[in-house]
Design an enzyme around this catalytic site. Sequence first.
Site, PDB file in Angstrom:
ATOM      1  N   PRO A   3       3.566   8.108  18.671  1.00 24.66           N
ATOM      2  CA  PRO A   3       3.900   6.964  17.820  1.00 24.66           C
ATOM      3  C   PRO A   3       5.093   6.178  18.357  1.00 24.66           C
ATOM      4  CG  PRO A   3       3.709   8.973  16.531  1.00 24.66           C
ATOM      5  CD  PRO A   3       3.694   9.371  17.972  1.00 24.66           C
ATOM      6  N   TYR A   4       4.985   4.878  18.240  1.00 30.27           N
ATOM      7  CA  TYR A   4       6.047   3.960  18.635  1.00 30.27           C
ATOM      8  C   TYR A   4       6.195   2.934  17.519  1.00 30.27           C
ATOM      9  CZ  TYR A   4       8.155  -0.106  20.902  1.00 30.27           C
ATOM     10  OH  TYR A   4       8.940  -1.192  21.198  1.00 30.27           O
TER      11      TYR A   4
END
Length: 66
Positions: A3-4
């Site tokens: 995740p970013y």
Amino acid sequence: MMPYINLQITKGATREQKKQIVEQFTATLVNVLGKKPEHTHIVILEIEDENWGFAGILTDDFRKQK
């Protein structure tokens, strides 16, 4: 999948507030998606008020009205 999160806010948040954002966003991804905290990346971009607009006006102009 790593995740970013790219969070953009107007300037003014304290370091402690940013720390809390990172902690809580990470916890949400762990709790909701089962992601590992060490794989979660969060970037906080602070934007000058004169570079942010909404409702047809710049944020710095809006704040002057208060």
